[in-house]
Scaffold this motif. Structure first.
Motif, PDB file in Angstrom:
ATOM      1  N   SER A  39      -8.892 -48.706  44.315  1.00 42.44           N
ATOM      2  CA  SER A  39      -8.817 -48.234  45.530  1.00 42.44           C
ATOM      3  C   SER A  39     -10.126 -47.856  46.131  1.00 42.44           C
ATOM      4  CB  SER A  39      -7.742 -47.369  45.725  1.00 42.44           C
ATOM      5  OG  SER A  39      -7.966 -46.402  44.742  1.00 42.44           O
ATOM      6  N   THR A  40     -10.283 -47.663  47.394  1.00 43.48           N
ATOM      7  CA  THR A  40     -11.428 -47.128  48.161  1.00 43.48           C
ATOM      8  C   THR A  40     -11.318 -45.424  47.566  1.00 43.48           C
ATOM      9  OG1 THR A  40     -10.465 -46.619  50.195  1.00 43.48           O
ATOM     10  CG2 THR A  40     -11.753 -48.873  49.734  1.00 43.48           C
ATOM     11  N   GLY A  41     -12.589 -44.826  47.754  1.00 41.89           N
ATOM     12  CA  GLY A  41     -12.473 -43.514  47.251  1.00 41.89           C
ATOM     13  C   GLY A  41     -13.773 -43.131  46.618  1.00 41.89           C
ATOM     14  N   ILE A  42     -13.660 -41.663  46.153  1.00 44.07           N
ATOM     15  CA  ILE A  42     -14.957 -41.296  45.377  1.00 44.07           C
ATOM     16  C   ILE A  42     -14.715 -40.990  43.871  1.00 44.07           C
ATOM     17  CG2 ILE A  42     -16.585 -39.418  45.495  1.00 44.07           C
ATOM     18  CD1 ILE A  42     -16.027 -40.860  48.219  1.00 44.07           C
ATOM     19  N   TYR A  43     -15.546 -41.536  43.087  1.00 42.40           N
ATOM     20  CA  TYR A  43     -15.179 -41.557  41.734  1.00 42.40           C
ATOM     21  C   TYR A  43     -16.541 -40.767  41.047  1.00 42.40           C
ATOM     22  CZ  TYR A  43     -11.865 -45.401  42.581  1.00 42.40           C
ATOM     23  OH  TYR A  43     -10.637 -45.852  43.021  1.00 42.40           O
ATOM     24  N   TYR A  44     -16.274 -40.544  39.829  1.00 42.24           N
ATOM     25  CA  TYR A  44     -17.529 -40.150  38.923  1.00 42.24           C
ATOM     26  C   TYR A  44     -17.552 -40.787  37.471  1.00 42.24           C
ATOM     27  CZ  TYR A  44     -13.869 -37.573  36.555  1.00 42.24           C
ATOM     28  OH  TYR A  44     -12.702 -37.055  35.778  1.00 42.24           O
ATOM     29  N   GLY A  45     -18.711 -40.755  36.933  1.00 38.18           N
ATOM     30  CA  GLY A  45     -18.969 -41.098  35.690  1.00 38.18           C
ATOM     31  C   GLY A  45     -20.388 -41.126  35.323  1.00 38.18           C
ATOM     32  N   TRP A  46     -20.837 -42.156  34.413  1.00 38.04           N
ATOM     33  CA  TRP A  46     -22.222 -42.316  33.924  1.00 38.04           C
ATOM     34  C   TRP A  46     -22.907 -43.446  34.656  1.00 38.04           C
ATOM     35  CZ3 TRP A  46     -23.185 -37.961  31.343  1.00 38.04           C
ATOM     36  CH2 TRP A  46     -22.065 -37.401  30.660  1.00 38.04           C
ATOM     37  N   ALA A  47     -24.411 -43.190  34.585  1.00 37.20           N
ATOM     38  CA  ALA A  47     -25.186 -44.363  35.150  1.00 37.20           C
ATOM     39  C   ALA A  47     -26.562 -44.355  34.557  1.00 37.20           C
ATOM     40  CB  ALA A  47     -25.336 -44.341  36.759  1.00 37.20           C
ATOM     41  N   SER A  48     -27.018 -45.698  34.411  1.00 42.90           N
ATOM     42  CA  SER A  48     -28.367 -45.823  33.822  1.00 42.90           C
ATOM     43  C   SER A  48     -29.164 -46.905  34.643  1.00 42.90           C
ATOM     44  CB  SER A  48     -28.565 -46.010  32.474  1.00 42.90           C
ATOM     45  OG  SER A  48     -28.161 -47.303  32.231  1.00 42.90           O
ATOM     46  N   VAL A  49     -30.452 -46.680  34.872  1.00 45.97           N
ATOM     47  CA  VAL A  49     -31.288 -47.631  35.521  1.00 45.97           C
ATOM     48  C   VAL A  49     -32.026 -48.456  34.572  1.00 45.97           C
ATOM     49  CG1 VAL A  49     -33.483 -48.122  37.362  1.00 45.97           C
ATOM     50  CG2 VAL A  49     -31.619 -46.236  37.442  1.00 45.97           C
ATOM     51  N   GLY A  50     -31.966 -49.960  34.626  1.00 43.24           N
ATOM     52  CA  GLY A  50     -32.614 -50.660  33.397  1.00 43.24           C
ATOM     53  C   GLY A  50     -32.086 -50.300  32.180  1.00 43.24           C
TER      54      GLY A  50
ATOM     55  N   GLY B  43     -34.283 -53.135  43.391  1.00 46.09           N
ATOM     56  CA  GLY B  43     -34.329 -54.379  42.661  1.00 46.09           C
ATOM     57  C   GLY B  43     -34.186 -54.118  41.238  1.00 46.09           C
ATOM     58  N   GLU B  44     -34.208 -52.649  40.602  1.00 46.59           N
ATOM     59  CA  GLU B  44     -33.635 -52.875  39.465  1.00 46.59           C
ATOM     60  C   GLU B  44     -32.452 -53.057  39.212  1.00 46.59           C
ATOM     61  OE1 GLU B  44     -35.855 -50.264  36.761  1.00 46.59           O
ATOM     62  OE2 GLU B  44     -37.413 -49.746  38.369  1.00 46.59           O
ATOM     63  N   ILE B  45     -31.808 -53.126  37.758  1.00 41.29           N
ATOM     64  CA  ILE B  45     -30.601 -53.050  37.554  1.00 41.29           C
ATOM     65  C   ILE B  45     -29.764 -51.694  37.535  1.00 41.29           C
ATOM     66  CG2 ILE B  45     -28.794 -53.847  35.794  1.00 41.29           C
ATOM     67  CD1 ILE B  45     -30.135 -56.122  37.200  1.00 41.29           C
ATOM     68  N   LEU B  46     -28.766 -51.581  37.821  1.00 46.27           N
ATOM     69  CA  LEU B  46     -28.001 -50.387  37.895  1.00 46.27           C
ATOM     70  C   LEU B  46     -26.840 -50.566  36.936  1.00 46.27           C
ATOM     71  CD1 LEU B  46     -27.521 -47.105  38.870  1.00 46.27           C
ATOM     72  CD2 LEU B  46     -26.225 -48.086  40.398  1.00 46.27           C
TER      73      LEU B  46
END
Ligand code: FMN
Ligand code: ADP
Ligand code: MG
Length: 155
Positions: free
Chosen positions: A43-54, A92-95
């Motif tokens: 569903s649409t909305g605001i979520y949280y978690g973990w992320a890295s670039v490349g 342009g980098e991978i998220l």
């Protein structure tokens, strides 16, 4: 979303340039293809978690999925704000993103200031929740073990 954790990666594209300029909160936008392929039960909305670039470090993040009612976008977007100060832009980098929990539905606001303080509230709440052991362990997930280089010459 019924089945969290949801893993997702894609190349970052340009949005409307509002994130950093108007809000002071940059959001890395996923391309249409990634947004269109989200499972129907997301569903649409605001979520949280973990992320890295490349193949970089894994940081806490918040992600907004939907039409941004304050701006009345006609296209659905998926935008990630990473809780880390980067030296430069990384279009342009991978998220790489692992969504682990849901915060709230998207809302309209009567001023830009109230939108900004809602987002800042989300960031604080996400930081707290991500310190729970059940969430912390996802930071080490194999999903984030992206090879340092795509080039390989080996036997
Ligand atoms: C954590 C978070 C919560 C958000 N909540 C809302 C919201 O409730 N309503 C809304 O209209 N936009 C919301 N946004 C989206 C912002 O309006 C959006 O990031 C901004 O328009 C930047 O868009 P751009 O990347 O296209 O420049 C949220 C964004 C984030 C990161
Ligand atoms: N902490 C961060 N989280 C997300 N994006 C960031 C961050 N720091 C820098 N950026 C850069 O800012 C861009 C997003 O800025 P934004 O103002 O939302 O523009 P756009 O509308 O093009 O998405 C990202 O694509 C990324 O290159
Ligand atoms: Mg953005």
């Amino acid at each position: 979303m019924r089945h969290l954790t949801y893993f997702c990666r894609g190349q970052m594209v340009r949005g409307f340039g509002r994130g950093s300029k108007q809000l002071g909160i940059p959001t890395a936008n996923f391309p249409e293809q990634v947004v269109d392929n989200l499972p129907a039960d997301v569903s649409t909305g605001i979520y949280y978690g973990w992320a890295s670039v490349g193949s970089g470090d894994v940081h806490k993040m918040v992600v907004s999925i939907g039409w941004n009612p304050y701006y009345k976008n006609s296209k659905k977007s998926m935008e990630t704000h990473i809780m880390h100060t980067f030296k430069e832009d990384f279009y342009g980098e991978i998220l790489n993103v692992a969504i682990v929990g849901y915060l709230r539905p998207e809302k309209n606001f009567d001023s830009l200031e109230s939108l900004i303080s809602a987002i800042q509230g989300d960031i604080e709440e996400a930081k707290k929740r991500l310190d729970l052991p059940e969430h912390l362990k996802l930071k080490e997930d194999n999903f984030f073990q992206v090879p340092k280089s795509k080039i390989m010459n080996g036997h």
